[in-house]
Design an enzyme around this catalytic site. Structure first.
Site, short mmCIF file in Angstrom:
data_model
loop_
_atom_site.label_atom_id
_atom_site.label_comp_id
_atom_site.label_asym_id
_atom_site.label_seq_id
_atom_site.Cartn_x
_atom_site.Cartn_y
_atom_site.Cartn_z
N GLU A 99 0.84 -1.20 0.00
CA GLU A 99 0.00 0.00 0.00
C GLU A 99 0.87 1.25 0.00
OE1 GLU A 99 -4.02 -0.11 1.86
OE2 GLU A 99 -3.06 -1.63 3.13
N GLU A 133 -3.87 -9.34 3.63
CA GLU A 133 -4.73 -8.94 4.75
C GLU A 133 -5.94 -9.84 4.96
OE1 GLU A 133 -2.76 -4.99 3.57
OE2 GLU A 133 -3.27 -6.88 2.64
#
Length: 183
Positions: A111, A131
């Protein structure tokens, strides 16, 4: 840790024993470095973000993830807003930002890299958004940034399957600006 030489500023994530996963101290250091760079932006021509040791960044330290899962919603939103501010700052700063990716680039590390203007990826890199396998969602803009770079099908595939990709595939998908030899 950030250093500047001839206008090139390097932000080094320096927790090699934890694959540069960030904890509260690293997150505070990143925010402090951003503030210092912003105060004297004229000295900086380019920002390079890299990791020490054998990884770029493995994302948020799992100890923090565990603590964050127990927080009331309002407190968690505050933490996420602080994290988002740093990522948004990276995306909007008026100088080019380069993620120098090697080794592991996972979760929040990917990210972070997606916020950069350029992602130079060494041919030994492994990238993933794991995640969902931990019961989390990529919460710092990965879905929108991946969609912008690669399209919705690729973004969904990487986020929902949690699969790791190598540097060659990252290049083919448009995540890597350039794939370079690890040496």
């Amino acid at each position: 840790l950030h250093t500047t030489h001839s206008g090139v500023t390097t932000l080094l994530m320096n927790r090699p024993d934890k694959l540069n996963s960030w904890d509260e101290a690293m997150e505070a250091a990143l925010h402090a470095a951003a503030a210092a760079i912003e105060r004297d932006l004229g000295r900086h021509r380019v920002l390079v973000i890299r990791g020490a040791g054998r990884a770029f960044c493995a994302g948020v330290d799992m100890a923090i993830v565990g603590r964050e899962q127990t927080l009331p919603g309002r407190d968690l939103r505050t933490i996420m807003q602080i994290r988002h501010r740093f990522f948004d700052w990276l995306e909007q700063i008026e100088i080019p930002v380069i993620a120098a990716i090697h080794g592991y680039c996972l979760g929040g590390g990917l990210e972070l890299a997606l916020c950069c203007d350029f992602r130079l990826v060494s041919d030994d890199a492994k990238l993933a958004m794991p995640e969902l396998s931990f019961g989390q969602v990529p919460g710092s803009g990965a879905a929108s940034r991946l969609t912008t770079l690669c399209g919705p099908a690729v973004a969904k595939d990487l986020i929902m399957t949690c699969r790791r990709i190598d540097a060659a595939e990252a290049g083919a998908l448009g995540i890597a600006s350039r794939v370079i030899p690890a040496a």
